[in-house]
Scaffold this motif. Structure first.
Motif, PDB file in Angstrom:
ATOM      1  N   LEU A  43      35.865  21.537  -5.077  1.00 36.15           N
ATOM      2  CA  LEU A  43      36.799  21.327  -6.229  1.00 36.15           C
ATOM      3  C   LEU A  43      36.670  19.989  -6.705  1.00 36.15           C
ATOM      4  CD1 LEU A  43      39.003  22.482  -7.846  1.00 36.15           C
ATOM      5  CD2 LEU A  43      40.556  21.594  -6.053  1.00 36.15           C
ATOM      6  N   ASN A  44      36.820  19.051  -5.716  1.00 37.55           N
ATOM      7  CA  ASN A  44      36.568  17.714  -6.001  1.00 37.55           C
ATOM      8  C   ASN A  44      35.690  17.221  -6.865  1.00 37.55           C
ATOM      9  OD1 ASN A  44      38.708  15.761  -5.970  1.00 37.55           O
ATOM     10  ND2 ASN A  44      37.405  14.572  -4.434  1.00 37.55           N
ATOM     11  N   LEU A  45      34.296  17.866  -6.267  1.00 38.42           N
ATOM     12  CA  LEU A  45      33.148  17.384  -6.969  1.00 38.42           C
ATOM     13  C   LEU A  45      33.172  18.137  -8.463  1.00 38.42           C
ATOM     14  CD1 LEU A  45      30.120  16.651  -6.553  1.00 38.42           C
ATOM     15  CD2 LEU A  45      29.632  19.128  -6.073  1.00 38.42           C
ATOM     16  N   LEU A  46      33.737  19.112  -8.626  1.00 40.62           N
ATOM     17  CA  LEU A  46      33.786  19.638  -9.921  1.00 40.62           C
ATOM     18  C   LEU A  46      34.690  18.797 -10.898  1.00 40.62           C
ATOM     19  CD1 LEU A  46      33.918  23.641  -9.585  1.00 40.62           C
ATOM     20  CD2 LEU A  46      31.930  22.115 -10.129  1.00 40.62           C
ATOM     21  N   VAL A  47      35.522  18.652 -10.297  1.00 35.92           N
ATOM     22  CA  VAL A  47      36.525  17.728 -11.111  1.00 35.92           C
ATOM     23  C   VAL A  47      35.767  16.231 -11.454  1.00 35.92           C
ATOM     24  CG1 VAL A  47      38.621  16.442 -11.216  1.00 35.92           C
ATOM     25  CG2 VAL A  47      38.776  18.819 -10.219  1.00 35.92           C
ATOM     26  N   VAL A  48      35.468  15.738 -10.517  1.00 40.39           N
ATOM     27  CA  VAL A  48      34.677  14.725 -10.858  1.00 40.39           C
ATOM     28  C   VAL A  48      33.683  14.565 -11.587  1.00 40.39           C
ATOM     29  CG1 VAL A  48      33.186  12.887  -9.715  1.00 40.39           C
ATOM     30  CG2 VAL A  48      35.353  13.292  -8.715  1.00 40.39           C
ATOM     31  N   LEU A  49      32.730  15.695 -11.414  1.00 36.03           N
ATOM     32  CA  LEU A  49      31.715  15.943 -12.330  1.00 36.03           C
ATOM     33  C   LEU A  49      32.182  16.348 -13.980  1.00 36.03           C
ATOM     34  CD1 LEU A  49      28.497  16.248 -12.024  1.00 36.03           C
ATOM     35  CD2 LEU A  49      28.963  18.570 -11.734  1.00 36.03           C
ATOM     36  N   HIS A  50      33.207  16.863 -13.801  1.00 34.08           N
ATOM     37  CA  HIS A  50      33.641  16.945 -15.192  1.00 34.08           C
ATOM     38  C   HIS A  50      34.146  15.817 -15.877  1.00 34.08           C
ATOM     39  CE1 HIS A  50      35.266  18.964 -18.428  1.00 34.08           C
ATOM     40  NE2 HIS A  50      36.789  19.204 -18.038  1.00 34.08           N
ATOM     41  N   ARG A  51      34.908  14.978 -15.029  1.00 29.13           N
ATOM     42  CA  ARG A  51      35.073  13.636 -15.626  1.00 29.13           C
ATOM     43  C   ARG A  51      34.080  12.944 -16.167  1.00 29.13           C
ATOM     44  NH1 ARG A  51      39.796  10.466 -12.999  1.00 29.13           N
ATOM     45  NH2 ARG A  51      41.029  12.239 -14.037  1.00 29.13           N
ATOM     46  N   LEU A  52      33.045  12.888 -15.152  1.00 33.69           N
ATOM     47  CA  LEU A  52      31.804  12.278 -15.430  1.00 33.69           C
ATOM     48  C   LEU A  52      31.232  12.707 -16.777  1.00 33.69           C
ATOM     49  CD1 LEU A  52      29.705  10.055 -14.122  1.00 33.69           C
ATOM     50  CD2 LEU A  52      28.609  12.096 -13.008  1.00 33.69           C
ATOM     51  N   LEU A  58      44.192  23.342 -10.320  1.00 33.74           N
ATOM     52  CA  LEU A  58      42.620  22.842 -10.314  1.00 33.74           C
ATOM     53  C   LEU A  58      42.053  23.758  -9.652  1.00 33.74           C
ATOM     54  CD1 LEU A  58      43.082  18.933  -9.585  1.00 33.74           C
ATOM     55  CD2 LEU A  58      42.447  20.094 -11.633  1.00 33.74           C
ATOM     56  N   ILE A  59      42.225  24.300  -8.520  1.00 36.08           N
ATOM     57  CA  ILE A  59      41.505  25.240  -7.894  1.00 36.08           C
ATOM     58  C   ILE A  59      41.216  26.455  -8.520  1.00 36.08           C
ATOM     59  CG2 ILE A  59      41.788  26.848  -5.959  1.00 36.08           C
ATOM     60  CD1 ILE A  59      42.992  25.118  -4.157  1.00 36.08           C
ATOM     61  N   GLU A  60      42.156  27.012  -9.283  1.00 38.03           N
ATOM     62  CA  GLU A  60      42.012  28.197 -10.215  1.00 38.03           C
ATOM     63  C   GLU A  60      40.854  27.743 -11.244  1.00 38.03           C
ATOM     64  OE1 GLU A  60      45.484  29.443 -11.266  1.00 38.03           O
ATOM     65  OE2 GLU A  60      46.295  30.083  -9.213  1.00 38.03           O
ATOM     66  N   LYS A  61      41.232  26.486 -11.777  1.00 45.51           N
ATOM     67  CA  LYS A  61      40.472  25.945 -12.975  1.00 45.51           C
ATOM     68  C   LYS A  61      39.025  25.961 -12.636  1.00 45.51           C
ATOM     69  CE  LYS A  61      40.287  22.284 -16.266  1.00 45.51           C
ATOM     70  NZ  LYS A  61      40.946  20.767 -16.310  1.00 45.51           N
ATOM     71  N   TYR A  62      38.636  25.428 -11.383  1.00 43.36           N
ATOM     72  CA  TYR A  62      37.312  24.927 -11.191  1.00 43.36           C
ATOM     73  C   TYR A  62      36.572  25.849 -10.426  1.00 43.36           C
ATOM     74  CZ  TYR A  62      38.150  20.704 -13.903  1.00 43.36           C
ATOM     75  OH  TYR A  62      38.321  19.801 -14.611  1.00 43.36           O
ATOM     76  N   LEU A  63      37.151  26.424  -9.481  1.00 39.67           N
ATOM     77  CA  LEU A  63      36.318  27.086  -8.608  1.00 39.67           C
ATOM     78  C   LEU A  63      36.056  28.522  -8.704  1.00 39.67           C
ATOM     79  CD1 LEU A  63      37.794  25.655  -5.064  1.00 39.67           C
ATOM     80  CD2 LEU A  63      35.947  24.668  -6.165  1.00 39.67           C
ATOM     81  N   PRO A  64      35.023  28.910  -8.398  1.00 39.52           N
ATOM     82  CA  PRO A  64      34.700  30.439  -8.555  1.00 39.52           C
ATOM     83  C   PRO A  64      35.792  31.155  -7.725  1.00 39.52           C
ATOM     84  CG  PRO A  64      32.979  29.394  -7.024  1.00 39.52           C
ATOM     85  CD  PRO A  64      34.024  28.335  -7.603  1.00 39.52           C
ATOM     86  N   LEU A  65      35.905  32.398  -8.107  1.00 34.64           N
ATOM     87  CA  LEU A  65      36.861  33.150  -7.667  1.00 34.64           C
ATOM     88  C   LEU A  65      36.772  33.329  -5.915  1.00 34.64           C
ATOM     89  CD1 LEU A  65      39.063  35.420  -8.052  1.00 34.64           C
ATOM     90  CD2 LEU A  65      37.317  37.065  -8.437  1.00 34.64           C
ATOM     91  N   GLU A  66      35.605  33.391  -5.555  1.00 36.49           N
ATOM     92  CA  GLU A  66      35.830  33.517  -4.142  1.00 36.49           C
ATOM     93  C   GLU A  66      36.401  32.587  -3.511  1.00 36.49           C
ATOM     94  OE1 GLU A  66      32.864  35.760  -6.110  1.00 36.49           O
ATOM     95  OE2 GLU A  66      33.148  33.755  -6.065  1.00 36.49           O
ATOM     96  N   TYR A  67      36.030  31.317  -4.115  1.00 39.19           N
ATOM     97  CA  TYR A  67      36.415  30.245  -3.232  1.00 39.19           C
ATOM     98  C   TYR A  67      37.940  29.981  -3.460  1.00 39.19           C
ATOM     99  CZ  TYR A  67      31.769  28.517  -2.773  1.00 39.19           C
ATOM    100  OH  TYR A  67      30.391  28.383  -2.158  1.00 39.19           O
ATOM    101  N   ARG A  68      38.232  30.358  -4.694  1.00 37.62           N
ATOM    102  CA  ARG A  68      39.650  30.363  -4.759  1.00 37.62           C
ATOM    103  C   ARG A  68      40.674  31.080  -3.757  1.00 37.62           C
ATOM    104  NH1 ARG A  68      40.230  32.395 -10.256  1.00 37.62           N
ATOM    105  NH2 ARG A  68      38.108  31.946 -10.647  1.00 37.62           N
TER     106      ARG A  68
END
Lengths: 78, 771
Positions: free
Chosen positions: A32-41, B742-752
């Motif tokens: 998740l963090n990675l995604l967020v950071v990547l997003h920001r990047l 944020l979790i729901e926003k970014y992660l895929p369903l399974e991870y969520r």
């Protein structure tokens, strides 16, 4: 589109230099963090690319932005 | 009551128009004369509606100018009903009279309300349905209210008329209405309508001529306008009209149904194609292609109408051919895969919906479906049983309305199901597929939906690739299925089966992971993306063989042996074996439906083949390799490219045993896809190394920070809370944006599911959930 990042790889990275252990599903948070950071990047680099009036994001755009991002994220200052 | 009269009169007028023949000299000064003439017109029977209308209008004009139109409208009304039945066309003005008359009648029926809605407009509208009535009354009214200046009204009126007229035309699509005749009618009608609309007591005979002219011009303009549902207008204005409308609609509805059915019959292919086209351009191109193929398949299909299964078989063959083409195309257009896949997904969905609607009527359908499935998905790792079972089930549910369409639909359904399954499999959800397959037996529809969902959500590159192919096959098959329904399904079945198993074998071989497992356990589950591409070449190979065979033999059995002859011996054997295996596995795994299908297939294949299959099952593995090699040889370069695509992926798996931890921070595909997704704009491909470096550094820092956090918490393991704290410090999480968001926003369903439950319930589910 949400893909599933390889959890093992993430975990590996996190544990590379340290002996500390990773809790369960903590690597998910890492993703998740990675995604967020990547997003920001990506956002920042896109802005930077726009500045140069190029529709494509080039490497130098990203590089210029990365430093700021990393320092910003690690410093912890909002 | 003028209005009512007018309304009726408009209809009457229309009727008159219909019945009356060539308009007599409309310019008659005396209203009575006009009326008489009008009456006369009515009696003689139907004349060209256009001309009749014109006459009426003229009469009305005259009458209106001279006397009150009331008496005349009444007369026409009475007369109209009388005259209507006769509907004899005294004036052979046009051959179209009959048709035009019918049109007018339809108009009358359709437009009961609209005619009198507006002062000028409704009259026009009503005039159509009631040429006799409306025209007369409306004309009369019109003349009074309109002094020829109200073209605009006419236009308004004409609109509804046109609608009515068109509606009529729809009812009777087969009737060929000449535009000119139609317009004439419309012209007359609007004129009448306009008259009618004027609820003034304009004598029917009033100034018909003048009005006609005016209205004709207006009506013409109105004609140009899109028909608005006259019903609406009619209802609004007059209740009386409504009644009529409702009554009239009944017949139209029936006719419409008929027409609809006809259309359905005629254009099930088109419908599907439409769906497909909507998705992507490529898809549309495919569709065109498939459509063409369909035609081709038709040729094949026709000769093989012997067996009910035949059509399905043929369809499969056709599908196979189509697939082959698609495969080729696929190789050519690798980039479009994602688009196509998406489109296909939609298509599939739509198709599924369509399919589900249509209930498979007979077992034949079942045969068709499994075959279709097989044929459809080059990736049809799905065992034949799967498609069969699915198809059967699907068919049962859906195939009701039209056999013809049903066949097509079935095929499509099957295809969709297959595709879904295939796609899913591609996504490394072998188990899911199995489940799906099983579920399909029980709940085909659900599976489809699930598959679709999975399919949509998960679109790995490979799966997409495969999906694309399957979709193409699906579409092509769908088109072909319609045509090929009558064709012998068995023949195609055998081929399809052969292809599928062969493909599967190849795939399995390539994968090395699922060679036998997939087959034995889940024949349905396609080995995976890499397999699919290989299947394509196999499919291609098989299809050409099939084609040749098809030409030659009408019987499935014959085809099978021919098929063998054409194909390399090992391939054939493999295919046959595969088929049998598939069939066997399919039957075992699936409901008896599959068994039936398999049996059918076997029958088609020939007992000899079956024997071979059974004997050579052990050699099946070897043959897989042979297939791969032979297939590769035979495969055209295009196919090879296709195979090459998935091959690298497969290759990665095999040698992947030694992981290079430091080299790849994360898989390039994943990283680039995420980056591109976030970037919203194009991204240079050479960015990946830079991003890699960045991520490396980031990870290092991340680990350090997290470690610090846990140590601060006096823990020895990094937990989720540490991450939360980290994100908060980074500014991603604030008081207003909780982490879960944020979790729901970014992660895929399974991870969520994993993360959020972790925070709450602690349920642990494997991240990679397989449905």
């Amino acid at each position: 589109m949400s893909k599933k990042a390889p959890r093992a790889a993430l975990k590996l990275h996190m544990k590379k230099n340290t002996n500390i252990r990773i809790g369960k599903n903590a690597d998910l948070m890492a993703q998740l963090n990675l995604l967020v950071v990547l997003h920001r990047l990506a956002e920042e680099s896109r802005v930077k690319a726009f500045e140069e009036k190029s529709a494509t994001i080039k490497v130098h755009h990203v590089r210029a932005v990365a430093k700021v991002i990393i320092s910003k994220s690690c410093s912890g200052l909002i | 009551m003028d209005s009512t009269e007018d309304d009726i009169s408009a209809r009457v007028l229309l009727r008159r128009v219909l019945h009356t023949e060539l308009p007599r000299s409309p310019v008659t000064s005396s209203a009575t004369n006009v009326r008489r003439s009008m009456r006369l017109k009515n009696t003689p029977g139907l004349e060209s509606p256009g001309s009749a209308l014109r006459h009426r209008l003229k009469k009305k004009l005259h009458e209106s100018a001279s006397l009150s139109p009331l008496p005349s409208p009444k007369r026409p009304r009475s007369m109209v009903p009388n005259t209507n039945p006769p509907v004899t066309v005294p004036s052979p003005v046009y051959d179209e009279d009959m048709t035009t008359r019918g049109l007018l009648r339809g108009i009358i029926q359709m437009e009961t309300e609209a005619s009198l809605l507006m002062s000028g407009q409704p009259a026009l509208q009503a005039s159509e349905p009631n040429p006799a009535e409306a025209s007369v009354s409306s004309a009369g009214e019109r003349t009074e209210g309109l002094s020829g200046v109200e073209l605009s009204d006419l236009t308004l009126n004409t609109e509804p008329l046109t609608h009515v007229v068109r509606g009529l035309s729809r009812r009777r699509p087969q009737r060929a209405f000449s535009a000119s005749a139609f317009e004439k009618q419309l012209d007359q009608l609007p004129e009448d309508v306009s008259h009618v609309s004027h609820k003034g007591d304009i004598s029917e005979e009033k100034a018909d001529a003048s009005q006609d002219l005016d209205w004709s011009s207006g009506s013409k303009s109105g004609l140009n306008l899109t028909l608005k549902t006259p019903f609406v207008e009619k209802r609004i204005e007059r209740v009386g009209l409504q009644r009529k409308v409702s009554n009239r609609r009944l017949p139209s509805v029936d006719a419409f149904d008929e027409a609809v059915q006809r259309c359905l019959e005629q254009g099930p292919n088109q419908d599907h194609s439409l769906f497909q086209d909507g998705k992507t351009l490529e898809d549309s191109s495919w569709q065109k292609f498939t459509l063409c193929l369909n035609d081709v398949t038709e040729l094949y299909v026709q000769p093989k109408k012997d067996d009910t299964a035949g059509p399905s078989a043929e369809m499969e063959r056709d599908a196979e051919y189509e697939r082959e083409y698609e495969l080729e195309r696929a190789s050519e257009i690798p980039d479009s895969v994602p688009l196509i896949q998406e489109g296909k997904d939609h298509e599939l969905e739509s198709q599924d919906d369509d399919e589900e609607d249509v209930v498979p009527s007979s077992q034949e359908n079942m045969f068709l479906s499994p075959e279709d499935d097989i044929v459809l998905a080059p990736t049809q790792a799905m065992t034949e049983s799967l498609p069969e079972s699915r198809d059967v089930e699907l068919q049962d549910r859906e195939f009701v309305e039209e056999v013809e369409i049903g066949n097509v639909v079935e095929i499509e359904d099957q295809k969709v199901v297959e595709i879904e399954d295939d796609s899913i499999e591609d996504e490394n959800v072998v188990e899911d597929e199995v489940e799906e397959v099983q579920d399909e037996n029980v709940e085909e529809i659900e599976d489809e939906e699930v598959v679709e969902a999975e399919h949509r959500t998960e679109n790995p590159d490979t799966s997409q690739y495969l999906e694309r192919i399957t979709r193409r096959a699906h579409r092509s098959e769908g088109g072909g299925s319609v045509l090929g329904i009558p064709a012998a399904t068995r023949v195609t079945k055998s081929f399809g089966a052969g292809l599928n198993p062969r493909e599967k074998d190849l795939l399995d071989f390539i994968d090395g992971n699922r060679d036998l497992q997939d087959f034995s356990d889940e024949e349905r589950e396609p080995p995976g993306s890499p397999e699919f591409p290989q299947l394509h070449p196999a499919a291609e190979l098989s299809t050409p063989e099939q084609r040749s065979q098809q030409h030659e033999a009408s019987l499935a059995e014959e085809d099978v042996p021919e098929f063998e002859e054409d194909d390399d011996a090992p391939e054939e054997l493999n295919q046959s074996e595969e088929e049998e295996e598939l069939m066997d596995s399919g039957s075992a795994s699936q409901s008896p439906e599959l068994a039936q299908e398999e049996e059918e297939e076997e029958d088609d294949d020939d007992d000899a083949l079956s024997a071979e299959l059974s004997v050579k099952t052990p050699a099946f593995v070897r043959q897989k390799r042979v297939f791969t090699s032979s297939i590769e040889q035979a495969m055209p370069t295009a196919l090879k490219e296709v195979n090459a695509g998935p091959a690298p992926q497969v290759a990665k798996r095999a040698p992947r045993q030694k992981r290079q931890t430091g080299v790849d921070v994360l898989p390039k595909s994943y990283v680039m896809s995420m980056f591109k997704h976030f970037a919203k704009t194009r991204v240079a491909s050479d960015i990946y190394p830079a991003i890699n470096e960045i991520l490396k550094k980031y990870f290092e820092r991340l680990a350090d920070d997290l470690e610090a956090y846990s140590t601060h918490a006096k823990r020895k393991t990094i937990e989720v809370e540490d991450f939360e704290l980290l994100m908060r410090r980074q500014g991603f999480v604030t008081d207003s944006t909780p982490v879960n968001i944020l979790i729901e926003k970014y992660l895929p369903l399974e991870y969520r599911k994993l993360l959020i439950p972790v925070a709450t319930s602690g349920n642990k589910v494997i991240p990679k959930q397989r449905r």
